[in-house]
Write an enzyme that holds these catalytic residues in place. Structure first.
Site, PDB file in Angstrom:
ATOM      1  N   HIS A   1       0.946  -1.176  -0.047  1.00 20.93           N
ATOM      2  CA  HIS A   1      -0.140   0.062   0.077  1.00 20.93           C
ATOM      3  C   HIS A   1       0.895   1.074   0.251  1.00 20.93           C
ATOM      4  O   HIS A   1       0.582   2.233  -0.798  1.00 20.93           O
ATOM      5  CB  HIS A   1      -1.064  -0.017   1.197  1.00 20.93           C
ATOM      6  CG  HIS A   1      -1.686   1.237   1.458  1.00 20.93           C
ATOM      7  ND1 HIS A   1      -3.001   1.277   1.135  1.00 20.93           N
ATOM      8  CD2 HIS A   1      -1.460   2.429   2.097  1.00 20.93           C
ATOM      9  CE1 HIS A   1      -3.614   2.494   1.280  1.00 20.93           C
ATOM     10  NE2 HIS A   1      -2.460   2.910   1.887  1.00 20.93           N
ATOM     11  N   GLU A   2       1.898   1.253   0.823  1.00 23.94           N
ATOM     12  CA  GLU A   2       2.512   2.489   1.041  1.00 23.94           C
ATOM     13  C   GLU A   2       3.821   2.692  -0.298  1.00 23.94           C
ATOM     14  O   GLU A   2       3.850   3.717  -0.840  1.00 23.94           O
ATOM     15  CB  GLU A   2       3.801   2.340   1.996  1.00 23.94           C
ATOM     16  CG  GLU A   2       2.894   2.347   3.600  1.00 23.94           C
ATOM     17  CD  GLU A   2       1.844   3.500   3.731  1.00 23.94           C
ATOM     18  OE1 GLU A   2       2.000   4.559   3.174  1.00 23.94           O
ATOM     19  OE2 GLU A   2       0.937   3.328   4.271  1.00 23.94           O
TER      20      GLU A   2
ATOM     21  N   HIS B   1       1.519   4.348  -3.015  1.00 20.68           N
ATOM     22  CA  HIS B   1       1.402   5.816  -2.933  1.00 20.68           C
ATOM     23  C   HIS B   1       2.728   6.362  -3.566  1.00 20.68           C
ATOM     24  O   HIS B   1       2.853   7.371  -4.236  1.00 20.68           O
ATOM     25  CB  HIS B   1       1.386   6.230  -1.118  1.00 20.68           C
ATOM     26  CG  HIS B   1       0.239   5.982  -0.827  1.00 20.68           C
ATOM     27  ND1 HIS B   1      -0.861   6.588  -1.268  1.00 20.68           N
ATOM     28  CD2 HIS B   1      -0.282   5.566   0.450  1.00 20.68           C
ATOM     29  CE1 HIS B   1      -1.855   6.447  -0.662  1.00 20.68           C
ATOM     30  NE2 HIS B   1      -1.971   5.746   0.357  1.00 20.68           N
TER      31      HIS B   1
ATOM     32  N   GLU C   1      -6.524   6.697  -1.487  1.00 20.05           N
ATOM     33  CA  GLU C   1      -6.242   5.653  -0.449  1.00 20.05           C
ATOM     34  C   GLU C   1      -6.997   4.261  -1.076  1.00 20.05           C
ATOM     35  O   GLU C   1      -6.401   3.302  -1.102  1.00 20.05           O
ATOM     36  CB  GLU C   1      -7.028   6.077   0.935  1.00 20.05           C
ATOM     37  CG  GLU C   1      -6.137   6.830   1.714  1.00 20.05           C
ATOM     38  CD  GLU C   1      -4.895   6.381   2.215  1.00 20.05           C
ATOM     39  OE1 GLU C   1      -4.706   5.404   2.376  1.00 20.05           O
ATOM     40  OE2 GLU C   1      -3.928   7.280   1.952  1.00 20.05           O
TER      41      GLU C   1
END
Length: 267
Positions: free
Chosen positions: A127-128, A131, A195
């Protein structure tokens, strides 16, 4: 991302147009240079302040070889350079990313590493990394910068059209803050959407959404039990977890409701 950039550019161009009407066409080089300097300053200082505020330190590859290997493989799969990895005691299980492609940093809390299983931690790391791959941090800094610029421009318009007395001074402050708030509502909506995109990209990268969904459930429970968070509001906006209950808090939140994220991951 192209649509988001176009809308943010639209806000900025409207501001420049108003400035040119109020102060003449000679203002535009100053406006552009000032905007670039403001956004650049916010990006550099914001990255440094986020890492400093949690006391982030390098994550030793000798001590945590599996995490480094996970990030190395995920970075390769996502087509980005492996970012620097740091660890911090945040008082709560959480993680966040700062920087851009080629100069990214991912920070994980010691509480997160102790709480999650290996596949759940991999989901959080994916997930990070999403980003960073999607340039979300840079996009949000630009959005916040444009909101500040729009607020300043609104104040300048009030001064340019008023009598420049004390009443105009207070009116300019009020108008500037209101205009900046409404632009920030749009920027925060972008953040919530990004997100969901990062969740979807992480789901694809690890081959399923359940590990990240389980991680979010555990992180949510960890936040509810903990009362000693070392994460301030600015860093919280970057973290994987951020929750809100009331309608007002939801529209000014940087994160969508956790239960909706979990539902999408498991759909």
């Amino acid at each position: 991302m192209a649509v988001v950039g176009a809308i943010l550019a639209g806000f900025y161009l409207v501001v420049v147009a108003f400035a040119m009407v109020a102060y003449g066409t000679s203002i535009w080089p100053i406006a552009i240079a000032g905007s670039v300097l403001l956004v650049g300053f916010q990006y550099k200082v914001g990255k440094w302040a986020a890492l400093r505020s949690v006391g982030a330190e390098d994550l030793s590859e000798d001590q945590y070889p599996q995490i480094h290997q996970q990030v190395r493989q995920l970075s390769r799969d996502m087509g980005i350079e492996k970012p620097k990895l740091k660890v911090a005691r945040m008082g709560v299980p959480n993680a966040f990313a700062v920087g851009r492609k080629g100069a990214g940093v991912v920070v994980v809390s010691t509480e997160l590493m102790a709480l999650l299983d290996d596949d759940e931690l991999e989901g959080v790391l994916a997930h990070e990394l999403a980003h960073i791959a999607n340039r979300d941090v840079v996009t949000m800094v630009i959005g916040q910068g444009i909101a500040s610029i729009v607020g300043i421009a609104a104040q300048m318009v009030v001064f340019a059209t008023g009598d420049n007395d004390i009443a105009d001074f207070f009116l300019a402050i009020i108008v500037g803050n209101i205009v900046q708030f409404f632009v920030m509502l749009f920027v925060l909506a972008i953040s919530r959407y990004r997100e969901y995109v990062a969740d979807a990209d992480a789901k694809e990268a690890i081959g399923g959404g359940d590990p990240l969904a389980r991680a979010l459930e555990k992180i949510s429970g960890g936040h509810q039990r903990s009362r000693e968070s070392a994460v301030d509001s600015q860093v919280s906006a970057l973290c994987i977890f951020g929750d809100s209950d009331s309608f007002l808090s939801k529209i000014v939140s940087t994160h969508p409701p956790t239960e909706k994220r979990i539902e999408r991951l498991r759909s």
